[in-house]
Design a protein around this motif. Structure first.
Motif, PDB file in Angstrom:
ATOM      1  N   MET A   1      31.426  25.559  24.418  1.00 13.25           N
ATOM      2  CA  MET A   1      32.223  24.564  23.753  1.00 13.25           C
ATOM      3  C   MET A   1      31.330  23.804  22.778  1.00 13.25           C
ATOM      4  O   MET A   1      30.222  23.403  23.111  1.00 13.25           O
ATOM      5  CB  MET A   1      32.797  23.604  24.795  1.00 13.25           C
ATOM      6  N   LYS A   2      31.834  23.636  21.554  1.00 10.37           N
ATOM      7  CA  LYS A   2      31.062  22.953  20.531  1.00 10.37           C
ATOM      8  C   LYS A   2      31.178  21.452  20.697  1.00 10.37           C
ATOM      9  O   LYS A   2      32.235  20.923  20.987  1.00 10.37           O
ATOM     10  CB  LYS A   2      31.561  23.354  19.149  1.00 10.37           C
ATOM     11  N   ASN A   3      30.075  20.809  20.463  1.00  5.97           N
ATOM     12  CA  ASN A   3      30.034  19.357  20.545  1.00  5.97           C
ATOM     13  C   ASN A   3      30.279  18.795  19.147  1.00  5.97           C
ATOM     14  O   ASN A   3      29.441  18.893  18.263  1.00  5.97           O
ATOM     15  CB  ASN A   3      28.664  18.917  21.071  1.00  5.97           C
ATOM     16  N   LYS A   4      31.455  18.211  18.944  1.00  9.14           N
ATOM     17  CA  LYS A   4      31.809  17.661  17.639  1.00  9.14           C
ATOM     18  C   LYS A   4      31.624  16.147  17.683  1.00  9.14           C
ATOM     19  O   LYS A   4      32.333  15.449  18.388  1.00  9.14           O
ATOM     20  CB  LYS A   4      33.252  18.004  17.276  1.00  9.14           C
ATOM     21  N   LEU A   5      30.633  15.708  16.925  1.00  6.06           N
ATOM     22  CA  LEU A   5      30.373  14.284  16.848  1.00  6.06           C
ATOM     23  C   LEU A   5      31.090  13.699  15.634  1.00  6.06           C
ATOM     24  O   LEU A   5      31.225  14.340  14.605  1.00  6.06           O
ATOM     25  CB  LEU A   5      28.876  14.018  16.714  1.00  6.06           C
ATOM     26  N   ILE A   6      31.523  12.492  15.779  1.00  2.38           N
ATOM     27  CA  ILE A   6      32.127  11.794  14.655  1.00  2.38           C
ATOM     28  C   ILE A   6      31.012  11.047  13.941  1.00  2.38           C
ATOM     29  O   ILE A   6      30.276  10.261  14.543  1.00  2.38           O
ATOM     30  CB  ILE A   6      33.225  10.825  15.135  1.00  2.38           C
ATOM     31  N   HIS A   7      30.880  11.323  12.653  1.00  7.06           N
ATOM     32  CA  HIS A   7      29.825  10.695  11.858  1.00  7.06           C
ATOM     33  C   HIS A   7      30.432   9.613  10.974  1.00  7.06           C
ATOM     34  O   HIS A   7      31.469   9.813  10.343  1.00  7.06           O
ATOM     35  CB  HIS A   7      29.125  11.728  10.978  1.00  7.06           C
ATOM     36  N   ASP A   8      29.764   8.486  10.908  1.00  8.08           N
ATOM     37  CA  ASP A   8      30.176   7.399  10.046  1.00  8.08           C
ATOM     38  C   ASP A   8      29.902   7.812   8.598  1.00  8.08           C
ATOM     39  O   ASP A   8      28.793   8.230   8.260  1.00  8.08           O
ATOM     40  CB  ASP A   8      29.392   6.126  10.404  1.00  8.08           C
ATOM     41  N   GLU A   9      30.903   7.695   7.735  1.00  7.90           N
ATOM     42  CA  GLU A   9      30.759   8.107   6.342  1.00  7.90           C
ATOM     43  C   GLU A   9      29.672   7.319   5.621  1.00  7.90           C
ATOM     44  O   GLU A   9      28.954   7.859   4.786  1.00  7.90           O
ATOM     45  CB  GLU A   9      32.085   7.943   5.597  1.00  7.90           C
ATOM     46  N   ARG A  10      29.545   6.043   5.940  1.00  8.86           N
ATOM     47  CA  ARG A  10      28.509   5.233   5.309  1.00  8.86           C
ATOM     48  C   ARG A  10      27.123   5.719   5.694  1.00  8.86           C
ATOM     49  O   ARG A  10      26.221   5.786   4.862  1.00  8.86           O
ATOM     50  CB  ARG A  10      28.670   3.760   5.686  1.00  8.86           C
ATOM     51  N   ALA A  11      26.932   6.074   6.962  1.00  8.99           N
ATOM     52  CA  ALA A  11      25.634   6.565   7.416  1.00  8.99           C
ATOM     53  C   ALA A  11      25.309   7.907   6.773  1.00  8.99           C
ATOM     54  O   ALA A  11      24.169   8.152   6.350  1.00  8.99           O
ATOM     55  CB  ALA A  11      25.609   6.682   8.934  1.00  8.99           C
ATOM     56  N   VAL A  12      26.301   8.787   6.679  1.00 13.73           N
ATOM     57  CA  VAL A  12      26.099  10.092   6.044  1.00 13.73           C
ATOM     58  C   VAL A  12      25.755   9.909   4.566  1.00 13.73           C
ATOM     59  O   VAL A  12      24.816  10.538   4.049  1.00 13.73           O
ATOM     60  CB  VAL A  12      27.346  10.983   6.222  1.00 13.73           C
ATOM     61  N   ALA A  13      26.481   9.031   3.882  1.00 12.24           N
ATOM     62  CA  ALA A  13      26.206   8.774   2.469  1.00 12.24           C
ATOM     63  C   ALA A  13      24.812   8.186   2.282  1.00 12.24           C
ATOM     64  O   ALA A  13      24.089   8.541   1.341  1.00 12.24           O
ATOM     65  CB  ALA A  13      27.259   7.840   1.887  1.00 12.24           C
ATOM     66  N   GLN A  14      24.403   7.297   3.182  1.00  9.88           N
ATOM     67  CA  GLN A  14      23.072   6.692   3.099  1.00  9.88           C
ATOM     68  C   GLN A  14      21.987   7.738   3.315  1.00  9.88           C
ATOM     69  O   GLN A  14      20.974   7.740   2.622  1.00  9.88           O
ATOM     70  CB  GLN A  14      22.946   5.556   4.126  1.00  9.88           C
ATOM     71  N   LYS A  15      22.190   8.655   4.281  1.00  5.93           N
ATOM     72  CA  LYS A  15      21.208   9.713   4.525  1.00  5.93           C
ATOM     73  C   LYS A  15      21.100  10.639   3.312  1.00  5.93           C
ATOM     74  O   LYS A  15      20.003  11.065   2.948  1.00  5.93           O
ATOM     75  CB  LYS A  15      21.604  10.523   5.761  1.00  5.93           C
ATOM     76  N   ARG A  16      22.224  10.944   2.685  1.00  7.08           N
ATOM     77  CA  ARG A  16      22.202  11.782   1.482  1.00  7.08           C
ATOM     78  C   ARG A  16      21.478  11.087   0.339  1.00  7.08           C
ATOM     79  O   ARG A  16      20.727  11.713  -0.412  1.00  7.08           O
ATOM     80  CB  ARG A  16      23.620  12.154   1.066  1.00  7.08           C
ATOM     81  N   LYS A  17      21.698   9.785   0.223  1.00 13.14           N
ATOM     82  CA  LYS A  17      21.041   9.017  -0.831  1.00 13.14           C
ATOM     83  C   LYS A  17      19.532   9.006  -0.607  1.00 13.14           C
ATOM     84  O   LYS A  17      18.753   9.178  -1.552  1.00 13.14           O
ATOM     85  CB  LYS A  17      21.584   7.592  -0.867  1.00 13.14           C
ATOM     86  N   ILE A  18      19.093   8.837   0.626  1.00 13.95           N
ATOM     87  CA  ILE A  18      17.670   8.838   0.950  1.00 13.95           C
ATOM     88  C   ILE A  18      17.065  10.212   0.654  1.00 13.95           C
ATOM     89  O   ILE A  18      15.974  10.309   0.088  1.00 13.95           O
ATOM     90  CB  ILE A  18      17.444   8.418   2.417  1.00 13.95           C
ATOM     91  N   GLY A  19      17.765  11.268   1.014  1.00  8.71           N
ATOM     92  CA  GLY A  19      17.291  12.624   0.723  1.00  8.71           C
ATOM     93  C   GLY A  19      17.188  12.875  -0.773  1.00  8.71           C
ATOM     94  O   GLY A  19      16.232  13.501  -1.252  1.00  8.71           O
ATOM     95  N   ASN A  20      18.166  12.387  -1.517  1.00  5.25           N
ATOM     96  CA  ASN A  20      18.152  12.529  -2.975  1.00  5.25           C
ATOM     97  C   ASN A  20      16.961  11.789  -3.575  1.00  5.25           C
ATOM     98  O   ASN A  20      16.268  12.303  -4.453  1.00  5.25           O
ATOM     99  CB  ASN A  20      19.462  12.000  -3.559  1.00  5.25           C
ATOM    100  N   GLU A  21      16.718  10.573  -3.100  1.00  4.43           N
ATOM    101  CA  GLU A  21      15.587   9.799  -3.600  1.00  4.43           C
ATOM    102  C   GLU A  21      14.265  10.476  -3.259  1.00  4.43           C
ATOM    103  O   GLU A  21      13.338  10.501  -4.081  1.00  4.43           O
ATOM    104  CB  GLU A  21      15.617   8.384  -3.026  1.00  4.43           C
TER     105      GLU A  21
END
Length: 162
Positions: A1-21
């Protein structure tokens, strides 16, 4: 069974921004390292080939992925051709200045006449501008073609819904 976590959109966007920087910082660092090794330290080309290949590879990947994803590479409203020409002129001027300074530092004593140095600078400017134009124009055309294809698909979907 797959473990599906709910991710906060703000946290995901912040992580993407940090990766981009981080990516931007690494690419900038590679570019600065190349300039220092080539023009300041005068090391042989083989000493910075890996950095050059990494910088070119990452740049090409970023451009291709943005075109495939449908993102506008030039991000201009109707001024795409002007921005391609402007970018080409700026890069040509940058090549002219950086290579001119390097040439004068290395071979300044060999320039007995100022005209030869000015002719060299003019050739550097023209070749840098033309080469950049030859690279940027197809990218602009591919980008514009992809943008039109996406717009046509969206229009078709909108017409199918109605």
């Amino acid at each position: 069974m797959k473990n599906k976590l709910i991710h906060d959109e703000r946290a995901v966007a912040q992580k993407r921004k940090i990766g981009n920087e981080a990516c931007n910082l690494l690419l900038s660092g590679l570019g600065i390292s190349l300039l220092i090794k080539a023009y300041v330290l005068n090391v042989p080309f083989s000493q910075y080939t890996t950095e050059l290949l990494c910088l070119l590879g990452a740049s090409i990947y970023i451009v291709i992925r943005n075109i495939i994803a449908g993102n506008n590479v030039y991000e201009t409203k109707g001024n795409g051709k002007k921005s391609v020409v402007l970018i080409s002129l700026v890069v040509g001027l940058a090549v002219c200045i950086s290579a001119g300074i390097t040439n004068h530092a290395r071979y300044g004593d060999k320039y007995t006449d100022v005209r030869f140095f000015l002719i060299t600078l003019a050739m550097l400017f023209v070749s840098g501008t033309v080469l950049t134009l030859l690279i940027a124009s197809p990218i602009y055309k591919l980008n514009r073609k992809r943008q039109k294809k996406i717009a046509d698909e969206l229009d078709k979907e909108e017409n199918d819904i109605k």
